[in-house]
Design a protein around this motif. Structure first.
Motif, short mmCIF file in Angstrom:
data_model
loop_
_atom_site.label_atom_id
_atom_site.label_comp_id
_atom_site.label_asym_id
_atom_site.label_seq_id
_atom_site.Cartn_x
_atom_site.Cartn_y
_atom_site.Cartn_z
N LEU A 159 34.88 32.03 44.89
CA LEU A 159 35.75 32.12 45.99
C LEU A 159 37.24 31.89 45.70
O LEU A 159 37.55 30.93 44.92
N TYR A 160 38.00 32.99 45.96
CA TYR A 160 39.45 32.91 45.35
C TYR A 160 40.11 33.71 46.41
O TYR A 160 39.74 34.91 47.02
N HIS A 161 41.54 33.57 46.43
CA HIS A 161 42.46 34.25 47.23
C HIS A 161 42.80 35.58 46.55
O HIS A 161 42.64 35.67 44.94
N SER A 162 43.10 36.72 47.20
CA SER A 162 43.21 38.02 46.38
C SER A 162 44.43 38.02 45.49
O SER A 162 44.64 38.93 44.56
N MET A 163 45.28 36.97 45.48
CA MET A 163 46.47 37.13 44.43
C MET A 163 45.89 37.14 43.12
O MET A 163 46.85 37.41 42.16
#
Length: 474
Positions: free
Chosen positions: A123-127
């Motif tokens: 789970l992580y941010h698209s950046m």
């Protein structure tokens, strides 16, 4: 400059045509495609800086920690200079004018999702996402992308084509999808002065009808936009519907909760299991280097600015400007940021003046009232502007709004084409190559055919009326 944690995917192309994503006195080379790759974009920026001898004026590896206005009206900037591990310590610079250009995509927005602590997948941010091969996601696995903006759709396409993954897109606020090209012309080339002479509601009906004819109704592909087509930020993609049609991508409802394990439960009660979740949930911005008092005069809410034309605070006037804090509804940020910077420069040189603080605040309130009545209520849309109308408004303040009467041979192009070079024909810092570039960028053929159709229709009606008149006369 403030250190940013943003990154760019290896596959990323800009989703605005190069004619609308260019500095007004420095065209892209002819061999660059309409929608440049990010490597071509950074080369263009470096070439621009070298051409205008800007590199020697740019200090890199600097972290600004404080910007404060002094009693005499000057600004004191405290910053730390030097490479990481080799910091030279705090330094102070005193100046009369400051421009803040840290952008409105400076901090990732990471929503809190119920149950995320029990989710055991990635789970992580698209950046953090560069490409499928370096994403940490095993090939062929099921992935959930949260969000339906341009980054979300680009990542979903990359996961499908390179990672051979099956991708679901969870869209809390589904949006309209534009094709990059409409009838052979980049879609942003249609947002012209001539088009916006029509009432905005009529423009919206024209655009929505055209997109539905070209791409079909969004609901055919499981996309249910919450608004009509011009009241939110569209997504530009030529592959999303293609992948939906082939079953590679599905659209799902908003997430209700995560876990246990790799389970995701959606707001309609359905559930599925995912190897990874990528949060393409956008960005926020702030000004941590300003004092609390200064921030309160500038930032009045989440992504909401109290700035005259998104640039100047009524309290500080032209001594403090904010460049690039605007979201184009169609077209690129470069032309709008450049026009803001030109306006700020002319104010500093004293060739024009700002209205009074009261007049500026009244204008801010009027603009905000109109924006809230037109755009969908979302923190994503608080900076929204129509580029050609916005640029013309700022250009008029410094005397570089193109005057069609002075350029009769370019009148058709000025009305029905769009490019950054329009604002170098007249006024301060006009560019000798502007006329050639404006002449080269033709209106979309659709506008030519539409004009011919209207002329033919008018002639048909006029001739019919003449015929009736003559019949009655004789």
């Amino acid at each position: 400059a403030v250190v940013s944690t943003q990154s760019t995917g290896r596959f990323t192309h800009i989703n605005v045509s190069k004619q609308n994503y260019v500095f007004s006195d420095f065209p892209f080379p002819d061999d660059v495609p309409d929608f440049p790759h990010h490597s071509q974009m950074i080369k263009y920026i470096r070439d621009y800086a070298a051409h205008f001898k800007l590199v020697k004026h740019i200090w890199t590896n600097c972290i600004v920690t404080n910007i404060r206005q002094m009693a005499d009206g000057t600004w004191r900037i405290t910053f730390d200079k030097g490479k990481y591990g080799e910091r030279e310590g705090q330094q102070i610079l005193t100046v009369r004018n400051v421009s803040i250009a840290t952008g409105h995509h400076s901090s990732p927005h990471i929503p809190k999702i119920p149950g995320e602590e029990s989710y055991v997948g990635t789970l992580y941010h698209s950046m953090r996402y560069k490409c499928a091969s370096s994403s940490g996601i095993r090939q062929g696995k099921r992935v959930l992308v949260v969000g339906m903006g341009n980054s979300a759709v680009d990542i979903a396409d990359n996961l499908v084509t390179q990672g051979q993954s099956h991708v679901d897109i969870s869209a809390r606020s589904p949006t309209w999808v534009f094709a990059p090209y409409v009838l052979g012309t980049p879609v942003d080339h249609y947002a012209t002065r001539g088009l916006y002479m029509l009432p905005l509601t009529i423009v919206e009906k024209i655009v929505q009808t055209l997109m539905c004819i070209l791409l079909g109704l969004p609901k055919q592909w499981g996309v249910y936009p919450l608004t009509s087509i011009l009241r939110s930020q569209p997504t530009v993609s030529h592959t999303l519907y293609h992948h939906i049609q082939r079953g590679n991508i599905n659209i799902t409802p908003d997430i209700a909760c995560l876990g246990p394990g790799k389970k995701v439960t959606f707001s309609d009660g359905s559930c599925a299991w995912y190897e990874a979740i990528i949060l393409a949930t956008g960005y926020t911005f702030g000004f941590p280097f300003l004092s609390k008092n200064d921030r309160e005069h500038v930032l009045t809410g989440v992504n909401e600015l109290n700035l005259y034309k998104n640039v100047f605070s009524p309290k500080y006037g032209h001594s403090l400007s904010f460049i690039g804090f605007v979201q184009p509804s169609s077209g690129g940020l470069v032309t709008m940021s450049e026009m803001q910077a030109r306006w700020a420069a002319e104010l500093i040189m004293g060739t024009c003046v700002l209205p009074t603080p009261t007049q500026m605040q009244n204008s801010i309130n009027q603009d905000r009232c109109w924006e809230r009545s037109w755009y969908y209520n979302s923190k994503r849309l608080t900076l929204q502007k129509i580029p050609i109308l916005y640029n013309d408004e700022l250009a008029a303040m410094i005397g570089c709004k193109p005057d069609i009467r002075k350029h009769p041979l370019l009148a058709w192009n000025l009305l029905l084409s769009v490019s950054a070079f329009h604002w170098r024909l007249d006024g301060p810092d006009k560019w000798s190559g502007a006329e050639e570039m404006v002449a080269r960028i033709k209106p979309p053929p659709f506008y030519h055919y539409s004009a011919l159709f209207i002329i033919a229709l008018v002639l048909f009606v006029v001739l019919g009326l003449v015929k009736v008149f003559l019949m009655q006369l004789f």
